[in-house]
Design a protein around this motif. Structure first.
Motif, PDB file in Angstrom:
ATOM      1  N   PRO A  98       0.817  -1.224   0.000  1.00  0.00           N
ATOM      2  CA  PRO A  98       0.000   0.000   0.000  1.00  0.00           C
ATOM      3  C   PRO A  98       0.846   1.268   0.000  1.00  0.00           C
ATOM      4  N   LEU A  99       2.039   1.194   0.608  1.00  0.00           N
ATOM      5  CA  LEU A  99       2.916   2.367   0.648  1.00  0.00           C
ATOM      6  C   LEU A  99       3.347   2.763  -0.755  1.00  0.00           C
ATOM      7  N   PHE A 100       3.520   1.763  -1.641  1.00  0.00           N
ATOM      8  CA  PHE A 100       3.892   2.050  -3.025  1.00  0.00           C
ATOM      9  C   PHE A 100       2.837   2.918  -3.692  1.00  0.00           C
ATOM     10  N   TYR A 101       1.567   2.574  -3.487  1.00  0.00           N
ATOM     11  CA  TYR A 101       0.496   3.323  -4.128  1.00  0.00           C
ATOM     12  C   TYR A 101       0.369   4.728  -3.544  1.00  0.00           C
ATOM     13  N   CYS A 102       0.558   4.860  -2.244  1.00  0.00           N
ATOM     14  CA  CYS A 102       0.474   6.175  -1.613  1.00  0.00           C
ATOM     15  C   CYS A 102       1.580   7.098  -2.125  1.00  0.00           C
ATOM     16  N   ILE A 103       2.819   6.611  -2.056  1.00  0.00           N
ATOM     17  CA  ILE A 103       3.951   7.435  -2.490  1.00  0.00           C
ATOM     18  C   ILE A 103       3.959   7.593  -4.004  1.00  0.00           C
ATOM     19  N   GLY A 104       3.662   6.505  -4.714  1.00  0.00           N
ATOM     20  CA  GLY A 104       3.695   6.548  -6.170  1.00  0.00           C
ATOM     21  C   GLY A 104       2.668   7.501  -6.760  1.00  0.00           C
ATOM     22  N   LEU A 105       1.425   7.400  -6.322  1.00  0.00           N
ATOM     23  CA  LEU A 105       0.380   8.270  -6.849  1.00  0.00           C
ATOM     24  C   LEU A 105       0.647   9.735  -6.503  1.00  0.00           C
ATOM     25  N   ALA A 106       1.100   9.979  -5.264  1.00  0.00           N
ATOM     26  CA  ALA A 106       1.403  11.357  -4.856  1.00  0.00           C
ATOM     27  C   ALA A 106       2.556  11.924  -5.676  1.00  0.00           C
ATOM     28  N   THR A 107       3.576  11.115  -5.917  1.00  0.00           N
ATOM     29  CA  THR A 107       4.742  11.569  -6.688  1.00  0.00           C
ATOM     30  C   THR A 107       4.361  11.922  -8.118  1.00  0.00           C
ATOM     31  N   ILE A 108       3.643  11.019  -8.791  1.00  0.00           N
ATOM     32  CA  ILE A 108       3.249  11.261 -10.181  1.00  0.00           C
ATOM     33  C   ILE A 108       2.307  12.458 -10.272  1.00  0.00           C
ATOM     34  N   LEU A 109       1.431  12.615  -9.288  1.00  0.00           N
ATOM     35  CA  LEU A 109       0.511  13.762  -9.276  1.00  0.00           C
ATOM     36  C   LEU A 109       1.291  15.073  -9.183  1.00  0.00           C
ATOM     37  N   ILE A 110       2.280  15.127  -8.303  1.00  0.00           N
ATOM     38  CA  ILE A 110       3.079  16.335  -8.115  1.00  0.00           C
ATOM     39  C   ILE A 110       3.858  16.674  -9.388  1.00  0.00           C
ATOM     40  N   ILE A 111       4.461  15.660 -10.011  1.00  0.00           N
ATOM     41  CA  ILE A 111       5.226  15.899 -11.239  1.00  0.00           C
ATOM     42  C   ILE A 111       4.317  16.412 -12.352  1.00  0.00           C
TER      43      ILE A 111
END
Length: 255
Positions: free
Chosen positions: A6-19
């Motif tokens: 679940p941590l992958f999805y939290c960090i991954g989605l937030a990272t891609i959204l910010i970029i």
């Protein structure tokens, strides 16, 4: 296999959204956060593949948000051939060039450029440098060369376009076109790496919904920021990227 963390999805989605927000609001600048943040939950190689794939999707959607009316064609006429030539040169001499030294030089020059703006240029009366074919070719070639040998192609073009004093939408639209060419020219090697790691492609697909949301939010931010404030944040992002580039290169040379 897709990640079950679940941590992958939290960090991954937030990272891609910010970029994606940075891509649509400022033309880029936040992609430098992608690999370090994603490397917290996946390997650095997998992080690089995911970022490359997501950036290519962002480019397509951002080009739809910033159409031809937002492109500075006189600048692109010189920047794009320079970019292609620089990438070709980087390919030819890659094994003979120390990427750490290239990164260090680009980082230091960019820091000096941004420091001058924060100390003096920000306070000066608004002005614009005319199109300079020779300087545009050099900026494009430097960007293409450094993006191939050191994955640091943003600063040379950003310095040229910011000095041009384009209005905020032409600045971002033109930047997106340039980064699109660079990102798509670099995409095939990352796709080949992804084919050897199918789970990485699935993970990139899972994070992809953050891209259109980020592009939409970024365009809203772009429209609401006035010219002066948008330029300020462009310089902040440029100086942050340059500082990280300089630090990473210096530490790599000391090892």
């Amino acid at each position: 296999m897709m990640s079950g963390d679940p941590l992958f999805y939290c960090i991954g989605l937030a990272t891609i959204l910010i970029i994606a927000i940075g891509k649509s609001a400022f033309g880029g600048g936040l992609a430098i956060l992608g690999i370090p943040l994603l490397a917290l939950v996946v390997s650095p190689v997998e992080a690089a593949i995911i970022v490359a794939l997501e950036l290519s999707l962002m480019d397509i959607l951002a080009l739809q948000r910033f159409g031809r009316a937002s492109w500075s064609l006189p600048d692109l006429a010189w920047l794009l051939p320079g970019l292609a030539a620089g990438i070709a040169l980087g390919y030819l001499v890659f094994v003979h060039v120390d990427a750490r030294i290239v990164s260090l030089v680009i980082g230091v020059v960019t820091l000096l450029f941004t420091a001058h703006w924060f100390l003096k240029g920000r306070l000066a009366a608004a002005g614009a440098m005319p199109v300079r074919p020779g300087l545009a070719l050099l900026a494009g070639a430097s960007s293409g060369f450094t993006t191939f040998v050191a994955h640091a192609g943003g600063p040379p073009v950003a310095m040229y376009l910011l000095a041009r004093g384009l209005d905020k939408t032409r600045l971002v639209g033109t930047t997106i076109v340039i980064f699109t060419l660079g990102n798509w020219l670099k995409l095939p090697p990352y796709l080949l790496l992804g084919l050897d790691n199918p789970g990485t492609l699935w993970n990139a697909l899972v994070l992809a919904p953050a891209v259109p949301l980020g592009i939409w939010l970024g365009r809203i931010a772009h429209d609401r920021l006035d010219q002066k404030r948008l330029f300020f944040w462009c310089y902040v992002l440029l100086s942050t990227a340059a500082a990280k580039l300089t630090l990473d290169a210096a530490l790599a040379l000391l090892r």
